[in-house]
Design a protein around this motif. Structure first.
Motif, PDB file in Angstrom:
ATOM      1  N   ALA A 204     -12.197   9.993  44.007  1.00 17.40           N
ATOM      2  CA  ALA A 204     -11.692   9.825  45.385  1.00 17.40           C
ATOM      3  C   ALA A 204     -12.966   9.242  46.216  1.00 17.40           C
ATOM      4  N   ASP A 205     -12.379   8.351  47.141  1.00 14.28           N
ATOM      5  CA  ASP A 205     -13.332   8.018  48.246  1.00 14.28           C
ATOM      6  C   ASP A 205     -13.944   9.429  48.856  1.00 14.28           C
ATOM      7  N   PRO A 206     -15.140   9.356  49.248  1.00  6.05           N
ATOM      8  CA  PRO A 206     -15.856  10.410  49.859  1.00  6.05           C
ATOM      9  C   PRO A 206     -15.518  10.335  51.196  1.00  6.05           C
ATOM     10  N   HIS A 207     -14.895   9.466  51.925  1.00  8.53           N
ATOM     11  CA  HIS A 207     -14.796   9.692  53.253  1.00  8.53           C
ATOM     12  C   HIS A 207     -13.247   9.863  53.488  1.00  8.53           C
ATOM     13  N   ILE A 208     -12.367  10.562  52.640  1.00  8.11           N
ATOM     14  CA  ILE A 208     -11.230  11.157  52.649  1.00  8.11           C
ATOM     15  C   ILE A 208     -11.379  12.407  53.069  1.00  8.11           C
ATOM     16  N   TYR A 209     -10.635  13.051  53.951  1.00  4.33           N
ATOM     17  CA  TYR A 209     -10.769  14.402  54.112  1.00  4.33           C
ATOM     18  C   TYR A 209      -9.344  15.144  54.664  1.00  4.33           C
ATOM     19  N   ILE A 210      -9.411  16.379  54.740  1.00  6.40           N
ATOM     20  CA  ILE A 210      -8.219  17.056  55.026  1.00  6.40           C
ATOM     21  C   ILE A 210      -8.879  18.062  56.032  1.00  6.40           C
ATOM     22  N   ASP A 211      -8.133  17.797  57.397  1.00 12.91           N
ATOM     23  CA  ASP A 211      -8.523  18.671  58.567  1.00 12.91           C
ATOM     24  C   ASP A 211      -7.653  19.967  58.817  1.00 12.91           C
ATOM     25  N   ASP A 212      -8.130  20.907  58.709  1.00 13.67           N
ATOM     26  CA  ASP A 212      -7.678  22.217  59.001  1.00 13.67           C
ATOM     27  C   ASP A 212      -7.953  22.794  60.256  1.00 13.67           C
ATOM     28  N   ASN A 213      -7.135  22.329  61.340  1.00  9.97           N
ATOM     29  CA  ASN A 213      -7.668  22.903  62.673  1.00  9.97           C
ATOM     30  C   ASN A 213      -9.179  22.629  63.054  1.00  9.97           C
ATOM     31  N   GLY A 214      -9.392  21.183  62.810  1.00 10.68           N
ATOM     32  CA  GLY A 214     -10.712  21.161  63.186  1.00 10.68           C
ATOM     33  C   GLY A 214     -11.744  21.085  61.941  1.00 10.68           C
ATOM     34  N   THR A 215     -11.387  21.962  60.935  1.00  8.17           N
ATOM     35  CA  THR A 215     -12.521  21.974  59.987  1.00  8.17           C
ATOM     36  C   THR A 215     -12.117  20.769  58.838  1.00  8.17           C
ATOM     37  N   LYS A 216     -12.911  19.994  58.709  1.00  6.49           N
ATOM     38  CA  LYS A 216     -12.709  18.846  57.842  1.00  6.49           C
ATOM     39  C   LYS A 216     -13.497  19.324  56.351  1.00  6.49           C
ATOM     40  N   THR A 217     -12.612  18.908  55.179  1.00  5.72           N
ATOM     41  CA  THR A 217     -12.964  19.054  54.143  1.00  5.72           C
ATOM     42  C   THR A 217     -13.034  17.714  53.188  1.00  5.72           C
ATOM     43  N   TYR A 218     -13.985  17.236  52.927  1.00  8.75           N
ATOM     44  CA  TYR A 218     -13.956  15.923  52.416  1.00  8.75           C
ATOM     45  C   TYR A 218     -14.017  15.871  50.883  1.00  8.75           C
ATOM     46  N   ALA A 219     -13.760  14.688  50.452  1.00  5.86           N
ATOM     47  CA  ALA A 219     -13.676  14.685  48.858  1.00  5.86           C
ATOM     48  C   ALA A 219     -15.203  14.842  48.360  1.00  5.86           C
ATOM     49  N   THR A 220     -15.261  15.571  47.351  1.00  2.00           N
ATOM     50  CA  THR A 220     -16.596  15.915  46.584  1.00  2.00           C
ATOM     51  C   THR A 220     -16.480  15.148  45.060  1.00  2.00           C
ATOM     52  N   GLN A 221     -17.710  15.387  44.253  1.00  4.25           N
ATOM     53  CA  GLN A 221     -17.494  14.722  43.092  1.00  4.25           C
ATOM     54  C   GLN A 221     -16.338  15.600  42.414  1.00  4.25           C
ATOM     55  N   ASN A 222     -15.880  16.610  42.585  1.00  7.86           N
ATOM     56  CA  ASN A 222     -14.972  17.344  41.961  1.00  7.86           C
ATOM     57  C   ASN A 222     -13.779  17.522  42.380  1.00  7.86           C
ATOM     58  N   ILE A 223     -13.659  17.665  43.688  1.00  9.19           N
ATOM     59  CA  ILE A 223     -12.270  17.783  44.552  1.00  9.19           C
ATOM     60  C   ILE A 223     -11.889  16.716  45.202  1.00  9.19           C
ATOM     61  N   ALA A 224     -10.548  16.011  45.103  1.00 13.84           N
ATOM     62  CA  ALA A 224      -9.835  15.170  45.983  1.00 13.84           C
ATOM     63  C   ALA A 224      -8.923  15.610  46.749  1.00 13.84           C
ATOM     64  N   PRO A 225      -8.992  15.172  47.973  1.00 16.49           N
ATOM     65  CA  PRO A 225      -7.941  15.577  49.173  1.00 16.49           C
ATOM     66  C   PRO A 225      -6.925  14.393  48.814  1.00 16.49           C
ATOM     67  N   VAL A 226      -5.515  14.788  48.578  1.00 20.85           N
ATOM     68  CA  VAL A 226      -4.516  13.748  48.432  1.00 20.85           C
ATOM     69  C   VAL A 226      -3.411  13.871  49.326  1.00 20.85           C
ATOM     70  N   PRO A 227      -2.543  12.790  49.621  1.00 20.45           N
ATOM     71  CA  PRO A 227      -1.391  12.786  50.528  1.00 20.45           C
ATOM     72  C   PRO A 227      -0.156  13.269  49.856  1.00 20.45           C
ATOM     73  N   ALA A 228       0.658  13.614  50.679  1.00 21.85           N
ATOM     74  CA  ALA A 228       2.266  13.770  49.854  1.00 21.85           C
ATOM     75  C   ALA A 228       2.456  12.812  49.137  1.00 21.85           C
ATOM     76  N   GLY A 229       3.196  12.932  47.963  1.00 21.19           N
ATOM     77  CA  GLY A 229       3.779  11.803  47.270  1.00 21.19           C
ATOM     78  C   GLY A 229       2.717  11.112  46.367  1.00 21.19           C
ATOM     79  N   PHE A 230       1.523  11.399  46.226  1.00 18.72           N
ATOM     80  CA  PHE A 230       0.599  10.956  45.506  1.00 18.72           C
ATOM     81  C   PHE A 230       0.857  11.125  43.958  1.00 18.72           C
TER      82      PHE A 230
END
Length: 263
Positions: A204-230
């Motif tokens: 996953a592109d390391p620039h992708i993140y999930i924002d939970d009330n201002g806390t951003k979790t970016y894609a890492t070597q192991n974890i990929a944030p994904v959208p709905a319907g992926f």
């Protein structure tokens, strides 16, 4: 107990922020390179192999001339060179000296795509080829008393150690890859956000993140944030969330979280 088969998590790319280096001005259209020569080719980053690494190289190529063509070269600076040649009747991989090589016999026509695989395990080299990139045939192997140390880079499309130019080989970089110690180097078009291989989400592109009330979790070597319907494999995500690329398990993001990507 639920058993989950872990998958290879891709760590490097042949194109992108840490991708291959274009040297000179080879002709590359939709990832297919033609008209390369000793001054115009693509190469990996430097110093990612050593004499101790196991590796696998797959190159998809087509000859455009009937004469002998070199399809890729593993340049090793002052420590020698490793070359791959595609002849009309054989594919020859030369891991040490010109008199000591491994060869696959066959009839290789011009303007036809072939996939050639070379892999090293210890001091043994294995080589095979495919006409579809899926089924591999005629694997041969040879054990060498000594293998050249690889200390510089791998280049595709040019015989870097010679002043001989040519324009007879086409290389499809979309399906050309390298694995070092079982970690993949994949081709990635510039706008790719995810890579799915064999139904598994592996990057996953390391620039992708999930924002939970201002806390951003970016894609890492192991974890990929994904959208709905992926969709990957048989899974389609019901909402935004995270995929653990080691296990392919999807976890729903906290309620109210959003997904984004920094440019």
């Amino acid at each position: 107990m639920i058993t989950v088969n872990a998958v290879e998590v891709q760590k490097h790319r042949l194109k992108g922020p840490v991708g291959y280096t274009v040297v000179g001005n080879p002709t590359i259209v939709d990832g297919v390179m033609t008209y390369s020569n000793v001054e115009n080719y693509v190469r990996t980053r430097q110093n990612f192999l050593s004499s101790y690494n196991d590796y696998e190289i797959v190159c998809k190529c087509a000859k455009r001339l009937s004469t002998e063509e070199i399809i890729y070269c593993m340049s090793t600076g002052n420590n020698g060179n490793l070359q791959a040649r595609l002849l009309s009747n054989a594919f020859r991989f030369i891991p040490h000296t010109f008199s000591n090589y491994i060869e696959i016999k066959g009839t290789f026509a011009t303007d036809v795509w072939y996939w050639f695989k070379v892999r090293r395990t210890g001091n043994t080299i294995y080589a095979s080829y495919s006409t579809d990139g899926v089924s591999w045939s005629n694997e041969v192997s040879k054990t060498f008393a000594q293998l050249t140390t690889i200390s510089n880079f791998i280049a595709f499309g040019a015989r870097i150690t010679s002043d001989r130019d040519w324009d007879g080989t086409s290389i499809d970089l979309n399906e050309t890859y390298i694995k070092v110690d079982s970690k993949g180097w994949f081709y990635q078009p510039a706008d790719t956000k995810y890579i799915v291989k064999d139904g598994k989400l592996v990057w996953a592109d390391p620039h992708i993140y999930i924002d939970d009330n201002g806390t951003k979790t970016y894609a890492t070597q192991n974890i990929a944030p994904v959208p709905a319907g992926f969709t990957f494999g048989t899974t389609t995500t019901p909402s935004i969330g995270y995929v653990d690329m080691r296990t392919q398990v999807f976890t729903v993001a906290p309620q109210g979280a959003t997904i984004g990507r920094e440019e």
